[in-house]
Write a protein that holds these residues in place. Structure first.
Motif, PDB file in Angstrom:
ATOM      1  N   ILE A 114       0.822  -1.123   0.030  1.00 43.92           N
ATOM      2  CA  ILE A 114      -0.058   0.127   0.107  1.00 43.92           C
ATOM      3  C   ILE A 114       0.734   1.253  -0.025  1.00 43.92           C
ATOM      4  O   ILE A 114       0.796   2.177  -0.651  1.00 43.92           O
ATOM      5  N   TYR A 115       1.898   1.197   0.735  1.00 45.20           N
ATOM      6  CA  TYR A 115       2.913   2.387   0.632  1.00 45.20           C
ATOM      7  C   TYR A 115       3.320   2.549  -0.594  1.00 45.20           C
ATOM      8  O   TYR A 115       3.300   3.843  -1.142  1.00 45.20           O
ATOM      9  N   LYS A 116       3.995   1.597  -1.507  1.00 50.26           N
ATOM     10  CA  LYS A 116       4.217   1.912  -2.791  1.00 50.26           C
ATOM     11  C   LYS A 116       3.139   2.343  -3.621  1.00 50.26           C
ATOM     12  O   LYS A 116       3.386   3.095  -4.349  1.00 50.26           O
ATOM     13  N   ALA A 117       1.859   1.816  -3.454  1.00 48.39           N
ATOM     14  CA  ALA A 117       0.540   2.474  -4.393  1.00 48.39           C
ATOM     15  C   ALA A 117       0.549   3.790  -4.034  1.00 48.39           C
ATOM     16  O   ALA A 117       0.278   4.561  -4.960  1.00 48.39           O
ATOM     17  N   ILE A 118       0.645   4.391  -2.880  1.00 51.60           N
ATOM     18  CA  ILE A 118       0.336   5.704  -2.418  1.00 51.60           C
ATOM     19  C   ILE A 118       1.564   6.491  -3.159  1.00 51.60           C
ATOM     20  O   ILE A 118       1.213   7.427  -3.609  1.00 51.60           O
ATOM     21  N   PHE A 119       2.692   6.040  -2.962  1.00 52.38           N
ATOM     22  CA  PHE A 119       3.856   6.710  -3.632  1.00 52.38           C
ATOM     23  C   PHE A 119       3.522   7.032  -5.177  1.00 52.38           C
ATOM     24  O   PHE A 119       3.773   7.987  -5.748  1.00 52.38           O
ATOM     25  N   SER A 120       3.168   5.851  -5.776  1.00 57.88           N
ATOM     26  CA  SER A 120       3.017   5.918  -7.151  1.00 57.88           C
ATOM     27  C   SER A 120       1.995   6.784  -7.628  1.00 57.88           C
ATOM     28  O   SER A 120       2.116   7.627  -8.460  1.00 57.88           O
ATOM     29  N   VAL A 121       0.877   6.631  -7.052  1.00 52.26           N
ATOM     30  CA  VAL A 121      -0.330   7.765  -7.465  1.00 52.26           C
ATOM     31  C   VAL A 121       0.042   9.410  -6.848  1.00 52.26           C
ATOM     32  O   VAL A 121      -0.191   9.957  -7.642  1.00 52.26           O
ATOM     33  N   ALA A 122       0.412   9.307  -5.617  1.00 55.97           N
ATOM     34  CA  ALA A 122       0.924  10.850  -5.346  1.00 55.97           C
ATOM     35  C   ALA A 122       1.993  11.490  -6.105  1.00 55.97           C
ATOM     36  O   ALA A 122       1.825  12.749  -6.236  1.00 55.97           O
ATOM     37  N   ASN A 123       2.731  10.728  -6.805  1.00 59.75           N
ATOM     38  CA  ASN A 123       3.817  11.311  -7.510  1.00 59.75           C
ATOM     39  C   ASN A 123       3.482  11.246  -9.345  1.00 59.75           C
ATOM     40  O   ASN A 123       4.321  11.499  -9.983  1.00 59.75           O
ATOM     41  N   ARG A 124       2.361  10.758  -9.568  1.00 59.33           N
ATOM     42  CA  ARG A 124       1.964  10.801 -10.927  1.00 59.33           C
ATOM     43  C   ARG A 124       2.078  12.081 -11.635  1.00 59.33           C
ATOM     44  O   ARG A 124       1.483  13.027 -10.915  1.00 59.33           O
ATOM     45  N   GLU A 125       2.430  12.208 -12.876  1.00 60.77           N
ATOM     46  CA  GLU A 125       2.591  13.603 -13.371  1.00 60.77           C
ATOM     47  C   GLU A 125       1.450  13.861 -14.009  1.00 60.77           C
ATOM     48  O   GLU A 125       0.805  14.982 -13.947  1.00 60.77           O
ATOM     49  N   GLY A 126       0.590  12.650 -14.453  1.00 56.38           N
ATOM     50  CA  GLY A 126      -0.889  13.135 -15.231  1.00 56.38           C
ATOM     51  C   GLY A 126      -1.656  13.061 -14.075  1.00 56.38           C
ATOM     52  O   GLY A 126      -1.689  12.846 -12.915  1.00 56.38           O
ATOM     53  N   ALA A 127      -3.040  13.521 -14.647  1.00 56.00           N
ATOM     54  CA  ALA A 127      -4.295  13.591 -13.754  1.00 56.00           C
ATOM     55  C   ALA A 127      -4.549  12.282 -13.244  1.00 56.00           C
ATOM     56  O   ALA A 127      -4.344  11.202 -13.859  1.00 56.00           O
ATOM     57  N   VAL A 128      -5.105  12.341 -12.153  1.00 56.28           N
ATOM     58  CA  VAL A 128      -5.800  10.897 -11.500  1.00 56.28           C
ATOM     59  C   VAL A 128      -7.202  11.239 -11.678  1.00 56.28           C
ATOM     60  O   VAL A 128      -7.755  12.190 -11.005  1.00 56.28           O
ATOM     61  N   SER A 129      -7.870  10.490 -12.335  1.00 54.42           N
ATOM     62  CA  SER A 129      -9.233  10.696 -12.859  1.00 54.42           C
ATOM     63  C   SER A 129     -10.378   9.467 -12.270  1.00 54.42           C
ATOM     64  O   SER A 129      -9.942   8.437 -12.361  1.00 54.42           O
ATOM     65  N   PHE A 130     -11.389  10.015 -11.758  1.00 49.96           N
ATOM     66  CA  PHE A 130     -12.525   9.081 -11.490  1.00 49.96           C
ATOM     67  C   PHE A 130     -13.083   8.386 -12.583  1.00 49.96           C
ATOM     68  O   PHE A 130     -13.535   9.204 -13.604  1.00 49.96           O
ATOM     69  N   ILE A 131     -13.199   7.158 -12.629  1.00 52.49           N
ATOM     70  CA  ILE A 131     -13.875   6.262 -13.627  1.00 52.49           C
ATOM     71  C   ILE A 131     -15.206   5.689 -13.026  1.00 52.49           C
ATOM     72  O   ILE A 131     -14.766   4.768 -12.324  1.00 52.49           O
ATOM     73  N   PRO A 132     -16.408   6.035 -13.389  1.00 55.32           N
ATOM     74  CA  PRO A 132     -17.642   5.497 -12.841  1.00 55.32           C
ATOM     75  C   PRO A 132     -17.796   4.171 -13.324  1.00 55.32           C
ATOM     76  O   PRO A 132     -17.325   3.794 -14.450  1.00 55.32           O
ATOM     77  N   GLU A 133     -18.363   3.366 -12.564  1.00 55.49           N
ATOM     78  CA  GLU A 133     -18.624   1.922 -12.789  1.00 55.49           C
ATOM     79  C   GLU A 133     -19.762   2.128 -14.043  1.00 55.49           C
ATOM     80  O   GLU A 133     -20.742   2.394 -13.806  1.00 55.49           O
ATOM     81  N   LYS A 134     -19.739   1.335 -15.033  1.00 56.44           N
ATOM     82  CA  LYS A 134     -20.648   1.003 -16.191  1.00 56.44           C
ATOM     83  C   LYS A 134     -21.535   0.125 -15.832  1.00 56.44           C
ATOM     84  O   LYS A 134     -21.150  -1.143 -15.663  1.00 56.44           O
ATOM     85  N   LYS A 135     -22.997   0.185 -15.657  1.00 56.69           N
ATOM     86  CA  LYS A 135     -23.804  -0.919 -15.307  1.00 56.69           C
ATOM     87  C   LYS A 135     -24.782  -1.148 -16.525  1.00 56.69           C
ATOM     88  O   LYS A 135     -25.106   0.089 -17.436  1.00 56.69           O
TER      89      LYS A 135
END
Length: 321
Positions: A300-321
């Motif tokens: 989880i630590y690695k996951a946080i660091f990866s997302v926190a340091n991403r250059e591009g946008a972190v975007s919400f993707i809704p579930e398609k039902k």
């Protein structure tokens, strides 16, 4: 390692812990946190009790010791919790309880205005009650896996993030939620009374029951497809840590991250699976896989660091039902 040996190393860790906060995630500190939180003297960490207050104090003490500041002037976000009662009971108690919120600021001038939330609920069932799998049994529901394990992971990951905060671009909000067992009340209160605009939260990562990793070293997570690149990232981290992640696109489950997902915020909900001791007095420290939990924390630590340091946008993707 035997339970007796773990308890001995835990005691040594507690004695030495007052001198300094370690900058890495350790099995000894994980064991120390869980053995304290899930001890009989903590009486199941029920909302509104003296033991709930002791847990809040413990969380604040550990955040301070690690040099992690509150968001604003206080770590505490107080709210009222309506306690679940047995069917047919009309006298429903309402108690005061708390979320505990801490903050690690990112370093990028622009991206530090965006947040990753790392959360876990600290409460449990007290002496049992209607949510117990043994509802007619009056006894301390210790809640070692549910959710002393997630609370311990929150403290350990937070400590390492703080030690390496100079490398964080986005900011991290750390939240220990109260009254989750009463219907996700702490997280519901937070998203209705956020300390930051909800639009600035790019990902909420929640840990609920992460102390029982199996022999296949599986870590389950729901919601990985709710942000761009999530499925690929979470699968790629498994070999780096030495676990086999079960990465689920949505199926976000029933813990505190659901409150965020309902607000169109990307989420990851982590757990290591169910077990017969769930919501019984037998959910104790002896059943915890401490080395397995350390792997969970590292992942989880690695996951946080990866997302926190991403250059591009972190975007919400809704579930398609």
């Amino acid at each position: 390692m035997s339970v007796k040996k773990y308890l001995l190393t835990t005691l040594c860790s507690v004695i030495s812990y007052g001198a300094f906060a370690q900058s890495d995630i350790t099995e000894n500190e994980i064991a120390a946190h869980i053995s304290f939180l899930a001890s009989k003297k903590m009486a199941g960490r029920f909302p509104g009790t003296r033991e709930n207050k002791k847990t809040v104090d413990y969380l604040i003490k550990n955040f301070r010791r690690a040099g992690i500041k509150p968001f604003g002037s206080s770590y505490i976000q107080e709210f009222s919790a309506k306690i679940r009662v047995k069917k047919g009971v009309t006298d429903t108690p309402i108690v005061k309880t708390q979320n505990v919120i801490a903050f690690i600021e990112g370093n990028d001038p622009a991206l530090k205005q965006e947040y990753i939330v790392l959360g876990a609920h600290y409460d449990h069932l007290g002496m049992g009650g209607p949510s117990s799998k043994k509802p007619d049994t009056v006894g301390v529901h210790l809640g070692a896996d549910d959710n002393a394990s997630g609370t311990a992971a929150l403290l350990e990951i937070a400590e390492k993030l703080q030690a390496n905060k100079k490398d964080l671009k986005r900011s991290v909000l750390l939240i220990a939620f109260g009254a989750e067992e009463q219907g996700l009340l702490g997280s519901k209160y937070f998203v209705e009374h956020p300390v930051i605009p909800l639009s600035t939260i790019k990902l909420m990562m929640n840990m609920d029951m992460v102390g029982r990793m199996n022999g296949e070293k599986n870590l389950y997570m729901g919601g990985a497809a709710s942000f761009n690149g999530g499925m690929e990232l979470m699968n790629s981290l498994g070999p780096q840590i030495g676990i086999k992640p079960i990465v689920i696109a949505y199926d976000v489950g029933g813990s505190d991250h659901v409150s965020f997902f309902k607000k169109n915020i990307s989420v990851l909900g982590f757990h290591t699976g169910g077990h017969p001791q769930y919501h019984t007095p037998e959910d104790d420290f002896a059943h915890i896989n401490v080395p397995g939990e350390k792997l969970v924390c590292d992942y989880i630590y690695k996951a946080i660091f990866s997302v926190a340091n991403r250059e591009g946008a972190v975007s919400f993707i809704p579930e398609k039902k």
